[in-house]
Design an enzyme around this catalytic site. Structure first.
Site, PDB file in Angstrom:
ATOM      1  CD1 TRP A  29       0.210   0.360   3.393  1.00 30.18           C
ATOM      2  CD2 TRP A  29      -0.358  -1.768   2.988  1.00 30.18           C
ATOM      3  NE1 TRP A  29       0.628  -0.401   4.451  1.00 30.18           N
ATOM      4  CE2 TRP A  29       0.287  -1.704   4.241  1.00 30.18           C
ATOM      5  CE3 TRP A  29      -0.816  -3.008   2.517  1.00 30.18           C
ATOM      6  CZ2 TRP A  29       0.500  -2.842   5.035  1.00 30.18           C
ATOM      7  CZ3 TRP A  29      -0.610  -4.132   3.294  1.00 30.18           C
ATOM      8  CH2 TRP A  29       0.046  -4.050   4.532  1.00 30.18           C
ATOM      9  NE  ARG A  30       4.875   2.407   4.531  1.00 29.48           N
ATOM     10  CZ  ARG A  30       5.680   2.182   5.555  1.00 29.48           C
ATOM     11  NH1 ARG A  30       6.886   1.676   5.339  1.00 29.48           N
ATOM     12  NH2 ARG A  30       5.287   2.441   6.778  1.00 29.48           N
ATOM     13  CD  GLU A  42      -3.979   3.479   6.983  1.00 24.70           C
ATOM     14  OE1 GLU A  42      -4.183   3.159   8.169  1.00 24.70           O
ATOM     15  OE2 GLU A  42      -2.841   3.680   6.541  1.00 24.70           O
ATOM     16  CB  THR A  48      -5.059  -6.639  11.676  1.00 26.86           C
ATOM     17  OG1 THR A  48      -6.407  -6.731  12.136  1.00 26.86           O
ATOM     18  CG2 THR A  48      -4.646  -7.969  11.085  1.00 26.86           C
ATOM     19  CG  LEU A  85      -8.006  -9.189   8.156  1.00 25.77           C
ATOM     20  CD1 LEU A  85      -6.552  -9.635   8.197  1.00 25.77           C
ATOM     21  CD2 LEU A  85      -8.201  -8.229   6.984  1.00 25.77           C
ATOM     22  N   GLY A  86     -10.691 -11.293  10.770  1.00 24.06           N
ATOM     23  CA  GLY A  86     -11.287 -10.887  12.058  1.00 24.06           C
ATOM     24  C   GLY A  86     -11.865  -9.480  12.048  1.00 24.06           C
ATOM     25  CE1 TYR A  87     -11.005  -6.772  17.198  1.00 28.10           C
ATOM     26  CE2 TYR A  87      -9.158  -7.522  15.854  1.00 28.10           C
ATOM     27  CZ  TYR A  87      -9.704  -7.234  17.092  1.00 28.10           C
ATOM     28  OH  TYR A  87      -8.953  -7.404  18.213  1.00 28.10           O
ATOM     29  CE1 TYR A 125      -2.883   6.355  11.463  1.00 24.38           C
ATOM     30  CE2 TYR A 125      -4.540   4.676  10.947  1.00 24.38           C
ATOM     31  CZ  TYR A 125      -3.267   5.211  10.780  1.00 24.38           C
ATOM     32  OH  TYR A 125      -2.401   4.611   9.913  1.00 24.38           O
ATOM     33  CG  ASP A 143      -0.361   4.381  14.372  1.00 28.24           C
ATOM     34  OD1 ASP A 143       0.566   5.084  14.849  1.00 28.24           O
ATOM     35  OD2 ASP A 143      -0.140   3.368  13.691  1.00 28.24           O
ATOM     36  CB  CYS A 205      17.176   3.904  23.627  1.00 26.54           C
ATOM     37  SG  CYS A 205      15.466   4.200  24.104  1.00 26.54           S
ATOM     38  CB  CYS A 214      14.933  10.725  21.293  1.00 22.62           C
ATOM     39  SG  CYS A 214      13.700   9.966  22.370  1.00 22.62           S
TER      40      CYS A 214
END
Ligand code: SF4
Length: 221
Positions: A29-30, A42, A48, A85-87, A125, A143, A205, A214
């Site tokens: 998707w990029r 999205e 997921t 995939l659920g939900y 989001y 997110d 880190c 940071c």
């Protein structure tokens, strides 16, 4: 809420973008700016893991390559392609959204986060993510991963009280690079840093590319 640009912002952005161009994840998707395809990704990515979504994303778009094709589909058929995939509420919302887009928007996904938010199943989001990842709009997409990175890097003492979300949104907005294509990269890079380095339980880190910029990473250990 408009924040002043933090003093560590420029170094953070430079380091993050440099790292992302080298180490950022290559995800299907990029490779696209098709708003419908970004929307599908999205919805699938909500709660997921990326690795699980990849095969479903390809299969779903094979079956429903356009918003019109999805709008015409039977509910049971959409559910069957989503199966595993659920939900499943996400599939129902996505289907409802496709029908709304075809009926009320000539099949065009809006590029404005406020208009996106009025569509079925689209929260703050997702609206930001579609606007920036499909249209390269200079808007934040915050997110859980991005929120964690921003807090640790710039606002380590921010509590969860009223106003925290607005503060993060203001911060994410002032950090956005001016060029739209770079804003796209910056938003994707924040996601990858949160998923790959600045993880919830064990942030890495010592090897983090933005450590010098940071506020949490620079603290003595
Ligand atoms: S230095 Fe640590 S806390 Fe800061 S962004 Fe990197 S991993 Fe996260």
């Amino acid at each position: 809420m408009r924040l002043r640009t933090p003093t560590n912002a420029l170094a953070f952005k430079r380091r993050l973008l440099k790292w992302f161009r080298r180490e950022g994840r290559s995800l299907p998707w990029r490779e696209t700016r098709d708003p419908y395809h970004v929307l599908v990704s999205e919805f699938m990515l909500q709660q997921t893991q990326v690795s699980r979504v990849q095969s479903y994303y390809a299969r779903f778009l094979d079956r429903y390559p356009t918003v019109e094709a999805l709008a015409r589909a039977k509910r049971s058929a959409v559910r069957a392609v989503w199966d595993g995939l659920g939900y499943y509420r996400r599939a129902e919302h996505l289907h409802e959204l496709a029908k709304t887009l075809v009926r009320d928007h000539a099949g065009i996904v809006p590029d404005d986060p406020d208009r996106l938010r009025r569509l079925p199943g689209v929260g703050t989001y997702t609206a930001g993510a579609v606007a920036t990842f499909a249209y390269e709009r200079r808007v934040p997409a915050i997110d859980t991963n991005v929120s964690r990175v921003l807090r640790r890097a710039f606002l380590p003492t921010l509590d969860d009280g009223a106003g925290a979300q607005r503060r993060l949104h203001g911060l994410a907005t002032v950090l956005l690079p001016r060029r739209r294509s770079t804003a796209w990269e910056f938003n994707q890079a924040l996601m990858d840093l949160g998923a790959m380095v600045c993880t919830a339980r064990a942030p890495k880190c010592p090897v983090c590319p933005v450590r010098q910029a940071c506020r949490t990473g620079r603290r003595p250990r």
